[in-house]
Write an enzyme that holds these catalytic residues in place. Structure first.
Site, PDB file in Angstrom:
ATOM      1  N   GLU A 311      -7.654 -16.651 -12.720  1.00  0.00           N
ATOM      2  CA  GLU A 311      -7.509 -17.576 -11.580  1.00  0.00           C
ATOM      3  C   GLU A 311      -6.511 -17.409 -10.310  1.00  0.00           C
ATOM      4  OE1 GLU A 311      -7.892 -20.574 -15.743  1.00  0.00           O
ATOM      5  OE2 GLU A 311      -5.971 -20.289 -14.732  1.00  0.00           O
ATOM      6  N   ARG A 314      -2.726 -17.829  -4.757  1.00  0.00           N
ATOM      7  CA  ARG A 314      -1.715 -17.408  -4.010  1.00  0.00           C
ATOM      8  C   ARG A 314      -2.314 -15.817  -3.316  1.00  0.00           C
ATOM      9  NH1 ARG A 314       3.810 -17.615  -4.363  1.00  0.00           N
ATOM     10  NH2 ARG A 314       3.440 -18.080  -6.598  1.00  0.00           N
ATOM     11  N   CYS A 391      17.883 -33.864   6.707  1.00  0.00           N
ATOM     12  CA  CYS A 391      19.312 -34.181   6.295  1.00  0.00           C
ATOM     13  C   CYS A 391      19.777 -33.632   5.047  1.00  0.00           C
ATOM     14  CB  CYS A 391      19.393 -35.531   6.581  1.00  0.00           C
ATOM     15  SG  CYS A 391      21.348 -36.152   6.696  1.00  0.00           S
ATOM     16  N   GLU A 392      19.492 -32.210   5.037  1.00  0.00           N
ATOM     17  CA  GLU A 392      19.914 -31.700   3.697  1.00  0.00           C
ATOM     18  C   GLU A 392      20.446 -30.142   4.119  1.00  0.00           C
ATOM     19  OE1 GLU A 392      19.757 -32.362   0.591  1.00  0.00           O
ATOM     20  OE2 GLU A 392      18.562 -34.430   0.726  1.00  0.00           O
TER      21      GLU A 392
END
Length: 469
Positions: A311, A314, A391-392
């Protein structure tokens, strides 16, 4: 030029900060007059037509890679007297177009939700060529999968056996199933001697498989295909697959006493290169080593070779993708190291996307590589950290790479190998719309997934009609 002391140990200063590291980019990516061209299309044209951030998928690379992976696995198993069944793992990246590319390349497709099933069916994929995964399939998902004639359902828990059997019985059909098990092999850490009772949500312990298979076989509406195991992701060698196969085959042999076991599914997880430090084994080498291990194990156990299923996701679509961003700001930050005795400069390069279009660095500390895409430069390399606009503080796209030191606002930045688990994990954090996906091939570009607008985001807010009115 000496390396920046803030750089990770695996990152070397490039002789040419414009050069494309082999293996990270799709095979059609090259520079023409300094600018990156992918699939015959200059990146500046893509940015002008479609905006940034932008997912770009090299259709030729995706199609060719699908054929290469399928052929490598099938050829390797054929050489030992068996056969391979190859599924594309749709969770990596799935759209109607991509599903069609995979089907054209002769691959089956794995889905793990009703939504992914709907995409595959909309693409015209034969349901017989689909496998349905998931640790918590809803009753509606099971009913739909059975009703469309799905090729296999991967049973993930004991409760699911009766649910699938009942759904198949109501329709008067026999549903083919696999049983997902945990072999105890942890590919991420190479802890091959771990116990078989893994602390994770997927599958059942290998020791419990015989009882579960007996329960499957007790239902006339189910047909048992074989055991399934997935040992992890981003795997560079064959050792983990070999150990997992050996453990599965021992149980596989015992199950033969109760009936046919035509298949053995070893899952996916073949890795790709994201940085120059990554060195995945070629798929042909992996396939041959796995095939030889399975053949040797079956000979030792005195059992016939099963069809071996895989399977990959990627390894097919990852390198086919890149993401284009526009640089908004740059900022040099003085960073202390060696117990604050020394300092060095890290340059932050902020772009117009971030963790909403690539969550992997935030989720997994995943590493990526970047290049200035719209031009070449002879400026000295500078250590950069590519940051998003969210905003991190953890909103990092590329943790560390060397770019030409004159990288500036307005430059286009390309991040390599974003074809897998970027669009599929995308979100609307900070109310950013998910970017479009554009396929390129032979000098042509077309949208295969439309980008979201602010109007799309607002349309889901129940109060918006009143505001508009």
């Amino acid at each position: 030029m000496p390396s920046n002391p803030l750089a990770p140990s695996w990152l070397s200063v490039p002789d040419d900060a414009n050069a494309l590291v082999p293996g990270l980019w799709s095979r059609t990516v090259a520079r023409s007059d300094g600018e990156l061209v992918v699939g015959g299309v200059p990146v500046s044209e893509l940015a002008t037509r479609f905006g940034t951030p932008l997912y770009v998928v090299d259709e030729q690379e995706a199609r060719e890679r699908a054929v290469e992976v399928r052929s490598a696995l099938q050829d390797a198993l054929a050489r030992v007297g068996s056969a391979a069944k190859v599924y594309y793992a749709g969770k990596a990246f799935l759209s109607i177009e991509v599903a069609r590319w995979m089907a054209d390349a002769g691959l089956n497709i794995d889905v793990c939700s009703g939504g992914e099933l709907a995409v595959a069916l909309a693409a015209g994929v034969d349901p017989e060529c689909l496998g349905f995964h998931g640790n918590n399939k809803s009753q509606a998902e099971i009913e739909r999968a059975v009703s469309v004639g799905i090729g296999a359902i991967i049973i993930d828990s004991v409760q699911e056996i009766d649910r699938v059997a009942a759904a198949a019985s109501r329709r008067g059909v026999v549903q083919r199933v696999r049983l997902r098990t945990n072999s105890g092999v942890h590919a991420h850490t190479h802890a091959f001697l771990a116990t078989s009772h893994e602390d994770q949500k997927f599958g059942i312990a290998l020791a419990d498989a015989p009882d579960a298979v007996a329960r499957i076989r007790a239902h006339e509406s189910l047909e048992f295909l074989g055991l399934h195991c997935h040992i992890g992701s981003q795997i560079f060698g064959a050792e983990g697959f070999a150990e997992s196969a050996a453990r599965l085959l021992a149980v596989h042999r015992d199950l033969l006493a109760g009936g046919d076991v035509p298949e053995l599914n070893l899952g996916g997880g073949f890795g790709i290169a994201y940085t120059a430090a990554d060195d995945p084994a070629p798929i042909g080498e992996l396939a041959q080593r796995i095939a030889e291990t399975v053949a040797a194990g079956c000979e030792e156990l005195g059992i016939p070779l099963p069809v071996v299923a895989f399977e990959p996701g990627r390894s097919i679509i990852g390198t086919a993708g890149l993401t284009l961003y526009t640089v908004g700001t740059t900022k040099d930050v003085l960073v202390s190291y060696q117990d604050d005795a020394e300092t060095a400069v890290r340059r932050y390069v902020s772009v117009d996307g971030g963790m909403s279009d690539n969550a992997r660095p935030s989720l997994y500390e995943a590493q990526y590589s970047a290049r200035i895409a719209n031009r070449a430069s002879d400026a000295e390399p500078a250590l950069v950290r590519v940051a998003g606009k969210h905003c991190e503080s953890g909103d990092i796209v590329v943790d560390a790479d060397y770019l030409p030191g004159d990288v500036a606002p307005g430059d286009l930045l390309a991040v390599a190998a974003t074809g897998a688990y970027c669009w599929s994990l995308a979100s609307n954090y900070n109310y950013l719309g998910r970017p479009a996906v554009v396929a390129v091939r032979d000098g042509e570009a077309r949208v295969i997934v439309r980008g979201e607008t602010e109007e799309d985001l607002l349309a889901r807010d129940a109060a918006y009609e009143g505001v508009k009115g």
